[in-house]
Design a protein around this motif. Structure first.
Motif, PDB file in Angstrom:
ATOM      1  N   LEU A 187       0.973  -1.249  -0.132  1.00  0.00           N
ATOM      2  CA  LEU A 187       0.155   0.057   0.106  1.00  0.00           C
ATOM      3  C   LEU A 187       0.862   1.267   0.061  1.00  0.00           C
ATOM      4  CD1 LEU A 187      -2.747   1.250   0.112  1.00  0.00           C
ATOM      5  CD2 LEU A 187      -2.413   1.319   2.721  1.00  0.00           C
ATOM      6  N   LEU A 188       0.711   1.831  -1.108  1.00  0.00           N
ATOM      7  CA  LEU A 188       1.717   3.135  -1.353  1.00  0.00           C
ATOM      8  C   LEU A 188       0.790   4.225  -1.000  1.00  0.00           C
ATOM      9  CD1 LEU A 188       3.198   1.458  -4.371  1.00  0.00           C
ATOM     10  CD2 LEU A 188       4.563   2.380  -2.438  1.00  0.00           C
ATOM     11  N   GLU A 189       1.404   5.269  -0.213  1.00  0.00           N
ATOM     12  CA  GLU A 189       0.822   6.517   0.211  1.00  0.00           C
ATOM     13  C   GLU A 189       1.742   7.658   0.179  1.00  0.00           C
ATOM     14  OE1 GLU A 189      -2.901   5.853   3.093  1.00  0.00           O
ATOM     15  OE2 GLU A 189      -1.356   4.556   4.073  1.00  0.00           O
ATOM     16  N   THR A 190       1.246   8.748  -0.002  1.00  0.00           N
ATOM     17  CA  THR A 190       2.175  10.070   0.233  1.00  0.00           C
ATOM     18  C   THR A 190       2.006  10.737   1.198  1.00  0.00           C
ATOM     19  OG1 THR A 190       0.783  11.114  -1.378  1.00  0.00           O
ATOM     20  CG2 THR A 190       2.605  10.061  -2.253  1.00  0.00           C
ATOM     21  N   ALA A 192       5.798   3.627   1.843  1.00  0.00           N
ATOM     22  CA  ALA A 192       5.393   2.247   1.119  1.00  0.00           C
ATOM     23  C   ALA A 192       5.345   0.886   2.277  1.00  0.00           C
ATOM     24  CB  ALA A 192       6.783   1.813   0.289  1.00  0.00           C
ATOM     25  N   GLY A 193       4.069   0.945   2.381  1.00  0.00           N
ATOM     26  CA  GLY A 193       3.565  -0.362   3.354  1.00  0.00           C
ATOM     27  C   GLY A 193       3.629  -1.659   2.743  1.00  0.00           C
ATOM     28  N   ILE A 194       4.274  -2.502   3.308  1.00  0.00           N
ATOM     29  CA  ILE A 194       4.532  -3.900   2.801  1.00  0.00           C
ATOM     30  C   ILE A 194       3.909  -4.907   3.672  1.00  0.00           C
ATOM     31  CG2 ILE A 194       6.294  -5.584   2.121  1.00  0.00           C
ATOM     32  CD1 ILE A 194       8.016  -3.440   1.682  1.00  0.00           C
ATOM     33  N   GLY A 195       3.201  -5.805   3.344  1.00  0.00           N
ATOM     34  CA  GLY A 195       2.435  -6.809   4.135  1.00  0.00           C
ATOM     35  C   GLY A 195       2.918  -8.034   3.449  1.00  0.00           C
TER      36      GLY A 195
END
Ligand code: BT5
Length: 243
Positions: free
Chosen positions: A117-120, A131-134
């Motif tokens: 999940l990419l957020e700015t 850059a959220g990585i699961g």
């Protein structure tokens, strides 16, 4: 070897590492690259309001904070580089054929092992990327309905993995990939996906249509062909099903 100095923030429990990262950016005076990692997320987030299951100690639930001062082009490159790096690292560690699905899922045998999940966040006019990585690591089983669609490193390799060893392998590759971050990333990304040239279903709100995935454009969109016309899909808008 170039080695970035990462600041690691290790948490037992958090709502979402991405939300924690956002607060960190807005409330603290940070610079440099941060890695926020939690044993458990109580409100792990997917895209478009979906939930990410993050059971205690079973995976890497983490967010990288990159910035400040990223350009829009760098954002797109980091997007693709992050999923590429997870995919390459998993292949390297296991010898198994992990693959990418646009926009940034990692699959094996059509099952999802990792979502990103990419957020700015913007602070004082400068841009940060979260850059959220699961990444599912040691789950032995998944609750319904995920047991139909998800997998973990344990299920793929029949062995238990040390989460921090996987993190270290990922960070080493990430460091190498960021030295020369340019559009070569798209070439490598294309080589690790099997979806291009194939029919896909696109879900957009309450509508669904069929088309063919053609290519990844350098603005990060997916180029598709539908009834003889080309179109571009943007990650924030659509969900893709491989047929
Ligand atoms: C994603 O969303 O794939 C992005 C997931 C990002 C999670 C990380 S964890 C660390 C960081 N902090 C956060 O709060 N989030 C990020 P999406 O493409 O919307 O996929 C979500 C869908 O995947 C759900 O609706 C489920 O169907 C499925 N799903 C949920 N948990 C899963 C899991 N652990 N493994 C595989 N699939 C899962």
């Amino acid at each position: 070897m170039h080695q970035t100095n990462y600041k690691i923030i290790q948490l037992d429990e958090v709502d979402s590492t991405n939300d924690y990262a956002k607060k960190l950016i807005l409330e603290e005076n940070i610079n440099g690259t941060y890695v926020i990692i939690a044993d458990h997320q109580t409100r792990g987030k997917g895209r478009m309001g979906r939930t990410w299951e993050s059971p205690y100690g079973a995976g890497l639930w983490m967010s990288l904070v990159l910035g400040p001062g990223l350009s829009h082009d760098q954002l797109v490159l980091y997007n693709f580089m992050t999923s590429l790096t997870v995919c390459e690292t998993l292949c390297e560690l296991t010898g198994q054929p992990f693959e990418l699905k646009w926009p940034n899922d990692i699959l094996i045998r059509s099952r999802k092992i990792c979502g990103i999940l990419l957020e700015t966040a913007t602070k004082q006019g400068t841009l940060f990327l979260i850059a959220g990585i699961g990444l599912n690591i040691n789950q032995k089983e998944f609750p319904e309905p995920l047991n139909q669609t998800a997998t973990s490193l344990f299920l793929e390799t029949q062995k238990t993995w040390e989460r921090f060893a996987v993190l270290q392998a990922f960070m080493k590759n990430f460091d190498e990939n960021r030295i020369e971050l340019n559009t070569e990333i798209f070439k490598r990304w294309r080589m690790m996906t099997t979806m291009l040239g194939k029919p896909i279903s696109v879900i957009h709100g309450t509508t669904q249509f069929e088309c063919t995935a053609k290519d990844i454009a350098e603005d990060g969109s997916l180029i598709v062909e539908r009834n003889g016309k080309t179109d571009r899909l943007y990650a924030g808008d659509v969900q893709i099903r491989l047929n």
